[in-house]
Design a protein around this motif. Structure first.
Motif, PDB file in Angstrom:
ATOM      1  N   GLY A  39       0.776  -1.117  -0.083  1.00 40.78           N
ATOM      2  CA  GLY A  39      -0.025   0.071  -0.215  1.00 40.78           C
ATOM      3  C   GLY A  39       0.629   1.252  -0.245  1.00 40.78           C
ATOM      4  O   GLY A  39       2.056   1.341   0.231  1.00 40.78           O
ATOM      5  N   VAL A  67      -1.748  -4.058  -2.697  1.00 46.31           N
ATOM      6  CA  VAL A  67      -3.013  -3.520  -2.189  1.00 46.31           C
ATOM      7  C   VAL A  67      -2.737  -1.982  -2.198  1.00 46.31           C
ATOM      8  O   VAL A  67      -1.466  -1.574  -2.024  1.00 46.31           O
ATOM      9  N   PRO A  68      -3.881  -1.382  -2.143  1.00 41.56           N
ATOM     10  CA  PRO A  68      -3.767  -0.023  -2.039  1.00 41.56           C
ATOM     11  C   PRO A  68      -3.661   0.632  -0.457  1.00 41.56           C
ATOM     12  O   PRO A  68      -3.930  -0.394   0.392  1.00 41.56           O
ATOM     13  N   LEU A  86     -11.012   4.813  -5.592  1.00 42.84           N
ATOM     14  CA  LEU A  86      -9.812   3.961  -5.924  1.00 42.84           C
ATOM     15  C   LEU A  86      -9.834   3.980  -7.672  1.00 42.84           C
ATOM     16  O   LEU A  86      -9.281   3.158  -8.082  1.00 42.84           O
ATOM     17  N   TYR A  89      -6.514   4.174  -8.907  1.00 39.82           N
ATOM     18  CA  TYR A  89      -5.687   2.734  -8.424  1.00 39.82           C
ATOM     19  C   TYR A  89      -6.005   1.795  -9.540  1.00 39.82           C
ATOM     20  O   TYR A  89      -5.229   1.039  -9.929  1.00 39.82           O
ATOM     21  N   LEU A  97      -9.084  -5.910  -5.990  1.00 38.72           N
ATOM     22  CA  LEU A  97      -8.677  -5.122  -4.902  1.00 38.72           C
ATOM     23  C   LEU A  97      -8.778  -6.423  -3.857  1.00 38.72           C
ATOM     24  O   LEU A  97      -8.345  -6.217  -2.360  1.00 38.72           O
ATOM     25  N   SER A  98      -8.629  -7.640  -4.302  1.00 36.22           N
ATOM     26  CA  SER A  98      -8.423  -8.918  -3.304  1.00 36.22           C
ATOM     27  C   SER A  98      -7.559  -9.981  -4.134  1.00 36.22           C
ATOM     28  O   SER A  98      -7.790 -11.168  -4.122  1.00 36.22           O
ATOM     29  N   ASN A 112      -8.031  -4.803   0.780  1.00 30.41           N
ATOM     30  CA  ASN A 112      -7.844  -3.251   0.846  1.00 30.41           C
ATOM     31  C   ASN A 112      -8.602  -2.812   2.178  1.00 30.41           C
ATOM     32  O   ASN A 112      -9.789  -3.232   2.411  1.00 30.41           O
ATOM     33  N   GLN A 128     -14.697  -9.118   3.553  1.00 28.36           N
ATOM     34  CA  GLN A 128     -13.230  -9.446   3.630  1.00 28.36           C
ATOM     35  C   GLN A 128     -12.746 -10.510   4.325  1.00 28.36           C
ATOM     36  O   GLN A 128     -11.903 -11.431   4.215  1.00 28.36           O
ATOM     37  N   THR A 149      -2.268  -6.563   4.128  1.00 27.05           N
ATOM     38  CA  THR A 149      -3.093  -5.411   4.402  1.00 27.05           C
ATOM     39  C   THR A 149      -2.177  -4.033   4.358  1.00 27.05           C
ATOM     40  O   THR A 149      -0.623  -4.130   4.552  1.00 27.05           O
ATOM     41  N   HIS A 150      -2.726  -2.947   4.206  1.00 22.06           N
ATOM     42  CA  HIS A 150      -1.830  -1.688   4.346  1.00 22.06           C
ATOM     43  C   HIS A 150      -1.702  -1.427   5.902  1.00 22.06           C
ATOM     44  O   HIS A 150      -0.527  -1.186   6.447  1.00 22.06           O
TER      45      HIS A 150
END
Length: 269
Positions: A39, A67-68, A86, A89, A97-98, A112, A128, A149-150
């Protein structure tokens, strides 16, 4: 044996350009099976910054899990922040996003945690958490399971930040599915912890690995850094590679070794 290069908090738009080429060269020299970017690819989610980030990603080894982060959501454009958070992105980096990578030894799932309603913090939602269960619970014990994860699940002592929202609910699923490792960033500080120190769920401890900022000028007291994670069965080795400006290169500053036990991962002598 699998080798991962773990980068985080690139922040294109506020990058030390002298670091970019040595980082790419070092990444290729390591020869990873997978590159993970947890991220904050940009500083302000501008199109030009995403184009720079895209060029950097394309120059890295592949495959990659990305991931963002919260900086990849527009900050000042309110319409974009709440209605198209996003879009840039998705346009420049990935629609997924997954992201999920699985082979005969590792399974890596990206989530995300960036949200429009918070400036710095992040969150995991119920869907999630269900995704963790769907992707991870059916895998056998021979697979090392990793979530990316971020926003962090653990914090260094004295940190003013907060852990990711719904962390306890997510940790229950992570423990139930036997997830071994959580990779994240956000703090711009390198850190390793155990989930059991903060969350007593499921009777199993996952290894929590934070990466510092790989390329940003916002070091927060730590040199630019990234992780190299080597996974072999019941053993995990973590190397911290820090920028050495006097030599113009990244070098190993520390190394840690962990072993799997019936209750999870513990630091070995």
């Amino acid at each position: 044996m699998r080798t991962l290069v773990h980068l985080s908090d690139l922040h294109f738009g506020r990058v030390n350009q002298a670091i970019v080429r040595p980082l790419l060269e070092r990444s290729w020299a390591i020869g990873p099976h997978l590159v993970v970017i947890s991220g904050d690819l940009t500083q302000r989610a501008r199109a030009a910054e995403f184009r720079e980030a895209r060029a950097f990603l394309d120059a890295l080894p592949s495959p990659r899990i990305v991931v963002p982060g919260n900086h990849d959501v527009p900050l000042y454009n309110v319409l974009d922040r709440f209605f198209r958070p996003l879009d840039r992105y998705r346009e420049h980096i990935t629609e997924d996003l997954s992201p999920f990578h699985v082979d005969g030894e590792i399974a890596v799932l990206g989530l995300n945690t960036a949200r429009s309603l918070t400036i710095k913090g992040g969150r995991i939602n119920r869907r999630q958490i269900e995704g963790i269960q769907e992707r991870m619970c059916g895998l056998g014990p021979e697979i090392t399971k990793i979530v990316v994860t971020h926003h962090p699940f653990d914090l260094p002592e004295g940190s003013p930040h907060a852990v990711v929202g719904r962390a306890r609910q997510a940790m229950a699923a992570i423990a139930a599915c036997g997830v071994d490792v959580i990779l994240s960033g956000h703090l711009h500080l390198s850190h390793t912890g155990h989930s059991a120190e903060r969350f007593e769920v499921g009777g199993r401890s996952s290894l929590i690995i934070q990466a510092g900022t790989a390329t940003s000028t916002r070091g927060r007291g730590e040199q630019n850094a990234f992780n190299v994670i080597r996974i072999g069965g019941k053993n995990i080795d973590i190397e911290r590679h820090f920028w050495q400006p006097e030599g113009g290169l990244f070098g190993i500053a520390s190394a840690e070794h962990f072993e799997e036990t019936p209750r999870g991962w513990v630091r070995a002598a």
